[in-house]
Design a protein around this motif. Structure first.
Motif, PDB file in Angstrom:
ATOM      1  N   PRO A 299      51.605  42.004  28.229  1.00  0.00           N
ATOM      2  CA  PRO A 299      51.488  43.427  28.554  1.00  0.00           C
ATOM      3  C   PRO A 299      51.910  43.728  29.987  1.00  0.00           C
ATOM      4  O   PRO A 299      51.777  44.865  30.460  1.00  0.00           O
ATOM      5  CB  PRO A 299      49.985  43.669  28.380  1.00  0.00           C
ATOM      6  CG  PRO A 299      49.357  42.395  28.845  1.00  0.00           C
ATOM      7  CD  PRO A 299      50.327  41.289  28.432  1.00  0.00           C
ATOM      8  N   GLY A 300      52.405  42.694  30.672  1.00  0.00           N
ATOM      9  CA  GLY A 300      52.745  42.803  32.086  1.00  0.00           C
ATOM     10  C   GLY A 300      51.863  41.871  32.886  1.00  0.00           C
ATOM     11  O   GLY A 300      50.689  42.169  33.109  1.00  0.00           O
ATOM     12  N   ALA A 301      52.400  40.722  33.289  1.00  0.00           N
ATOM     13  CA  ALA A 301      51.608  39.748  34.031  1.00  0.00           C
ATOM     14  C   ALA A 301      51.273  40.298  35.410  1.00  0.00           C
ATOM     15  O   ALA A 301      52.121  40.886  36.091  1.00  0.00           O
ATOM     16  CB  ALA A 301      52.374  38.432  34.157  1.00  0.00           C
ATOM     17  N   GLY A 306      46.269  43.205  41.217  1.00  0.00           N
ATOM     18  CA  GLY A 306      47.256  44.123  40.659  1.00  0.00           C
ATOM     19  C   GLY A 306      48.692  43.780  40.964  1.00  0.00           C
ATOM     20  O   GLY A 306      49.600  44.512  40.530  1.00  0.00           O
ATOM     21  N   THR A 307      48.944  42.694  41.659  1.00  0.00           N
ATOM     22  CA  THR A 307      50.317  42.302  41.963  1.00  0.00           C
ATOM     23  C   THR A 307      51.026  41.858  40.694  1.00  0.00           C
ATOM     24  O   THR A 307      50.572  40.949  39.996  1.00  0.00           O
ATOM     25  CB  THR A 307      50.348  41.153  42.989  1.00  0.00           C
ATOM     26  OG1 THR A 307      49.669  41.561  44.178  1.00  0.00           O
ATOM     27  CG2 THR A 307      51.777  40.768  43.319  1.00  0.00           C
ATOM     28  N   GLU A 308      52.145  42.495  40.380  1.00  0.00           N
ATOM     29  CA  GLU A 308      52.890  42.177  39.165  1.00  0.00           C
ATOM     30  C   GLU A 308      53.837  41.004  39.418  1.00  0.00           C
ATOM     31  O   GLU A 308      54.356  40.831  40.523  1.00  0.00           O
ATOM     32  CB  GLU A 308      53.680  43.402  38.698  1.00  0.00           C
ATOM     33  CG  GLU A 308      52.798  44.587  38.322  1.00  0.00           C
ATOM     34  CD  GLU A 308      53.610  45.798  37.870  1.00  0.00           C
ATOM     35  OE1 GLU A 308      54.859  45.727  37.944  1.00  0.00           O
ATOM     36  OE2 GLU A 308      52.994  46.798  37.463  1.00  0.00           O
ATOM     37  N   PHE A 309      54.038  40.198  38.393  1.00  0.00           N
ATOM     38  CA  PHE A 309      54.986  39.096  38.481  1.00  0.00           C
ATOM     39  C   PHE A 309      55.487  38.784  37.071  1.00  0.00           C
ATOM     40  O   PHE A 309      55.012  39.339  36.079  1.00  0.00           O
ATOM     41  CB  PHE A 309      54.364  37.859  39.147  1.00  0.00           C
ATOM     42  CG  PHE A 309      53.227  37.232  38.375  1.00  0.00           C
ATOM     43  CD1 PHE A 309      53.437  36.160  37.521  1.00  0.00           C
ATOM     44  CD2 PHE A 309      51.925  37.719  38.523  1.00  0.00           C
ATOM     45  CE1 PHE A 309      52.393  35.582  36.821  1.00  0.00           C
ATOM     46  CE2 PHE A 309      50.868  37.141  37.831  1.00  0.00           C
ATOM     47  CZ  PHE A 309      51.106  36.070  36.976  1.00  0.00           C
ATOM     48  N   ALA A 472      39.225  36.864  34.523  1.00  0.00           N
ATOM     49  CA  ALA A 472      40.040  35.718  34.126  1.00  0.00           C
ATOM     50  C   ALA A 472      41.488  35.855  34.576  1.00  0.00           C
ATOM     51  O   ALA A 472      42.270  34.910  34.452  1.00  0.00           O
ATOM     52  CB  ALA A 472      39.983  35.522  32.611  1.00  0.00           C
ATOM     53  N   LEU A 473      41.873  37.026  35.092  1.00  0.00           N
ATOM     54  CA  LEU A 473      43.220  37.172  35.633  1.00  0.00           C
ATOM     55  C   LEU A 473      43.390  36.214  36.811  1.00  0.00           C
ATOM     56  O   LEU A 473      42.425  35.855  37.487  1.00  0.00           O
ATOM     57  CB  LEU A 473      43.456  38.612  36.093  1.00  0.00           C
ATOM     58  CG  LEU A 473      43.556  39.682  35.005  1.00  0.00           C
ATOM     59  CD1 LEU A 473      43.657  41.068  35.641  1.00  0.00           C
ATOM     60  CD2 LEU A 473      44.746  39.436  34.092  1.00  0.00           C
ATOM     61  N   PRO A 474      44.608  35.790  37.078  1.00  0.00           N
ATOM     62  CA  PRO A 474      44.818  34.808  38.155  1.00  0.00           C
ATOM     63  C   PRO A 474      44.649  35.403  39.546  1.00  0.00           C
ATOM     64  O   PRO A 474      44.964  36.577  39.779  1.00  0.00           O
ATOM     65  CB  PRO A 474      46.260  34.356  37.921  1.00  0.00           C
ATOM     66  CG  PRO A 474      46.922  35.519  37.248  1.00  0.00           C
ATOM     67  CD  PRO A 474      45.872  36.129  36.375  1.00  0.00           C
ATOM     68  N   GLU A 475      44.130  34.572  40.447  1.00  0.00           N
ATOM     69  CA  GLU A 475      44.104  34.963  41.854  1.00  0.00           C
ATOM     70  C   GLU A 475      45.536  35.009  42.389  1.00  0.00           C
ATOM     71  O   GLU A 475      45.923  35.925  43.117  1.00  0.00           O
ATOM     72  CB  GLU A 475      43.286  33.953  42.659  1.00  0.00           C
ATOM     73  CG  GLU A 475      41.801  33.930  42.326  1.00  0.00           C
ATOM     74  CD  GLU A 475      41.041  35.085  42.950  1.00  0.00           C
ATOM     75  OE1 GLU A 475      41.649  35.866  43.713  1.00  0.00           O
ATOM     76  OE2 GLU A 475      39.835  35.208  42.668  1.00  0.00           O
ATOM     77  N   THR A 476      46.303  33.994  41.991  1.00  0.00           N
ATOM     78  CA  THR A 476      47.725  33.920  42.298  1.00  0.00           C
ATOM     79  C   THR A 476      48.421  33.448  41.028  1.00  0.00           C
ATOM     80  O   THR A 476      47.788  32.856  40.147  1.00  0.00           O
ATOM     81  CB  THR A 476      48.012  32.930  43.439  1.00  0.00           C
ATOM     82  OG1 THR A 476      47.509  31.627  43.075  1.00  0.00           O
ATOM     83  CG2 THR A 476      47.338  33.378  44.730  1.00  0.00           C
ATOM     84  N   ALA A 484      46.142  35.314  28.159  1.00  0.00           N
ATOM     85  CA  ALA A 484      46.764  36.630  28.083  1.00  0.00           C
ATOM     86  C   ALA A 484      46.407  37.402  29.348  1.00  0.00           C
ATOM     87  O   ALA A 484      45.347  37.179  29.930  1.00  0.00           O
ATOM     88  CB  ALA A 484      46.281  37.398  26.850  1.00  0.00           C
ATOM     89  N   TYR A 485      47.274  38.273  29.754  1.00  0.00           N
ATOM     90  CA  TYR A 485      47.006  39.084  30.942  1.00  0.00           C
ATOM     91  C   TYR A 485      46.315  40.367  30.501  1.00  0.00           C
ATOM     92  O   TYR A 485      46.806  41.469  30.697  1.00  0.00           O
ATOM     93  CB  TYR A 485      48.307  39.342  31.690  1.00  0.00           C
ATOM     94  CG  TYR A 485      48.917  38.059  32.219  1.00  0.00           C
ATOM     95  CD1 TYR A 485      48.527  37.540  33.443  1.00  0.00           C
ATOM     96  CD2 TYR A 485      49.844  37.347  31.462  1.00  0.00           C
ATOM     97  CE1 TYR A 485      49.058  36.348  33.911  1.00  0.00           C
ATOM     98  CE2 TYR A 485      50.374  36.148  31.926  1.00  0.00           C
ATOM     99  CZ  TYR A 485      49.972  35.660  33.155  1.00  0.00           C
ATOM    100  OH  TYR A 485      50.488  34.470  33.618  1.00  0.00           O
TER     101      TYR A 485
END
Length: 613
Positions: A299-301, A306-309, A472-476, A484-485
């Protein structure tokens, strides 16, 4: 609250004293002439009976603080005790190291009484201090929290007022206090470890533990040896030694089972199971699975801030597109063609074997309906181009990458079906069957569109629900602990509610159902099937073995050590022609251990999720 009665030891166990037809898988047929006893070729032969288990999965770590793969956590259930355990009959919590427990009226203090007389395998007494130290170390050290830190995030303090009492103080009530799947380690051994994030527990043998077996040797890429703990408090196992032997080729593994070179094999394909059903001295066990097969849509990593990659297709940020993808896929077709009928079509996130928490949509809002899928895409502005492939409103072709594990036949077959069905509605699919390491890299770099996943679900669903919280989203990039994001405020609120609801099981089940409803409707995490657990064993080597739950449960990957501690050797007379020396030939639990950077990468990340517990 006080625990139920502790189940009796093996002298008068319920699950071996009752009729074997109801409680165990049993076979005692005569072996074919010339079938050898299972044996290892690593030069570690010893005396006594050996049970050999084929493995097709690598060990990620022998450290209980780091291990996340099912093979590793299964070994740790044999080598270490847990505060509580799960009943082999029905998966309900039962006493483990803790023989009883009670809670305060506000649910913020839990007091566990540790059973008396338990010793570590080096003869040191196991006390409440070992339990308190294990939990406290996970609370204070990020490395020690790698595998199971979610269980202690809500703990404020863990103390041992005396040798038999553990007191856990919570910030808020917690529903998982009887499902703390954390191996207890010996403080006197582990307190001297410098870096819990790096220490793999594989350089000093025998490894000190308290479980029914002890890890006594490890040879990289060859073997891990477990010997029976004759002083185990539940009474020792019936086999003297366990062996997990690695096979990179599944057909070779099945051939080894036919020849009697291994005693047990799991993860069979339908074709393999069918080919074994009429084999002499082989029993096939087909159980309702505790895993789910799924795929996630990118859905958009993004990171927690909130930094997108990554480079996921932007169209997949549109929920309508994600839902249309689901409407194009026939789960029944996946069951029939990808799993050969050895599975159940999935809807919710929790497999149906866990009826307390399993959920299915009352209306198949995202059920198979390709016409509806096309209409949804048309209304959202995704028109078909001259070549039949849809184009987004900003002119970008709807070409999606689909990553599937090249070592999972069911995933490969499902991916082919999905690619065809999505093509039917104008979505072109670049179908990529790749090595698990490549798939893992794509996931953690956010460089995918659709990607296969799957998890084993414990009787308590908190862990698999927790991997989809915003936390659970990544710190980096590369540090996420989920697959899943996904981040949804309502989902997070429900997660906290189910975690705090420790008294009213029905209310907690409603929260869990609502969470699964959100996952279903958002169509980021999409379950396809609950594959059966298909496994087989040699009845001329194993006389009887405990399944979980009864009567039609699985043997491999149990929540507990019941299968391998209950297993009894087949009658010596039924194995005519096999010498004692030959029967003792296997002396190691053999697993593939992937060396070098790949293992480090897999361990640091939420491991390729098909491998997770």
């Amino acid at each position: 609250m006080v625990t139920p009665q502790d189940p009796p030891g093996r002298q008068t166990p319920r699950w071996l004293a009752a009729a074997t037809a109801a409680l165990t898988l049993f076979a005692g047929t005569l072996p074919s002439a010339g079938v050898p006893a299972a044996h290892a070729d690593d030069g570690t032969a010893g005396e006594g009976e050996t049970l050999t288990i084929a493995s097709s999965q690598p060990v990620d770590s022998l450290s209980p603080f780091l291990a996340q793969f099912l093979i590793s956590t299964s070994i740790h259930r044999l080598a270490y005790d847990y505060l509580t355990n799960y009943s082999p009959e029905n998966n309900e919590p039962i006493p483990g190291l803790a023989e009883s427990w009670e809670t305060s009226d506000d649910g913020l203090t839990w007091t566990f009484t540790i059973r008396d007389g338990v010793e570590w395998s080096d003869g040191e007494p196991l006390t409440a201090e070992d339990v308190a130290w294990t939990y406290s170390t996970m609370m204070s050290d990020d490395g020690a929290a790698t595998a199971n830190g979610n269980f202690v995030e809500n703990f404020t303090e863990v103390t041992a007022p005396d040798e038999r009492t553990v007191r856990i103080e919570l910030e808020q009530p917690q529903s998982t206090m009887l499902a703390l799947d954390i191996p207890i380690v010996p403080k006197h051994v582990w307190k001297d470890v410098d870096d819990y994030a790096q220490f793999n527990n594989d350089d000093d043998f025998p490894i000190v533990g308290s479980g029914p077996f002890q890890i006594t040797d490890y040879q990289p890429n060859q073997s891990v040896t477990l010997e029976a703990n004759e002083d185990y408090w539940r009474d020792p196992p019936n086999f003297d030694r366990l062996v997990f032997r690695y096979y990179s080729d599944k057909d070779a593994e099945i051939e080894a089972l036919r020849k009697g070179e291994v005693s047990f094999a799991s993860g069979l394909t339908p074709a393999q199971a069918d080919s074994l059903r009429d084999e002499e001295n082989i029993t096939v066990n087909n159980a309702a699975g505790k895993r789910f097969q799924a795929f996630t849509i990118n859905p958009g990593a993004r990171t927690k801030d909130g930094t997108e990659f990554g480079d996921g297709h932007p169209a997949l940020q549109d929920k309508t597109v994600r839902q249309a993808i689901m409407r194009a896929i026939d789960r029944e077709e996946i069951v029939d063609k990808a799993h050969g009928g050895y599975a159940e079509a999935a809807g919710g996130y929790i497999p149906s074997r866990y009826d307390k928490y399993s959920w299915q949509p009352e209306e198949q809002r995202l059920g198979f309906d390709p016409q509806a899928a096309e209409e949804m895409l048309e209304e959202a502005g995704y028109e078909k181009g001259s070549d039949g492939v849809r184009v987004s409103p900003d002119g970008e072709r709807m070409e999606l990458r689909l990553h599937a594990h090249n070592d999972q036949p069911a995933n490969i077959n499902a991916a082919k079906i999905m690619a065809e069905r999505l093509g039917d509605i104008g979505i072109e699919v670049d179908n990529r069957a790749v090595d698990p390491g490549v798939l893992s890299d794509a996931l953690h770099e956010g460089e995918y569109d659709l990607i296969f996943t799957g998890w084993s679900v414990n009787p308590d669903p908190d862990f698999v629900l927790g991997i989809h919280t915003c936390d659970a989203l990544p710190e980096t990039p590369g540090t996420m602990r989920g697959d899943a994001y996904f981040c949804d405020e309502e989902y997070d609120e429900l997660y906290e509610k189910q975690l705090r609801e420790y008294e009213d099981e029905e209310q907690r089940a409603e929260y869990v159902a609502d969470m699964q409803r959100i996952l279903y409707d958002e169509a980021v995490v999409n379950t396809l099937a609950y594959p059966d657990a298909i496994e087989a064993y040699r009845s001329d080597q194993i006389g009887s073995i405990q399944v979980q739950p009864e009567p039609d449960g699985n043997i491999w990957g149990q929540d507990g050590h019941w299968s391998w501690t209950s297993a009894t050797p087949a009658d010596d007379e039924s194995r005519s022609g096999i010498s004692t020396a030959a029967a003792a030939g296997i002396a190691a639990v053999v697993v593939l251990v992937v060396a070098g950077a790949a293992v480090v990468i897999w361990r640091r990340r939420a491991a390729t999720v098909e491998d997770r517990e």
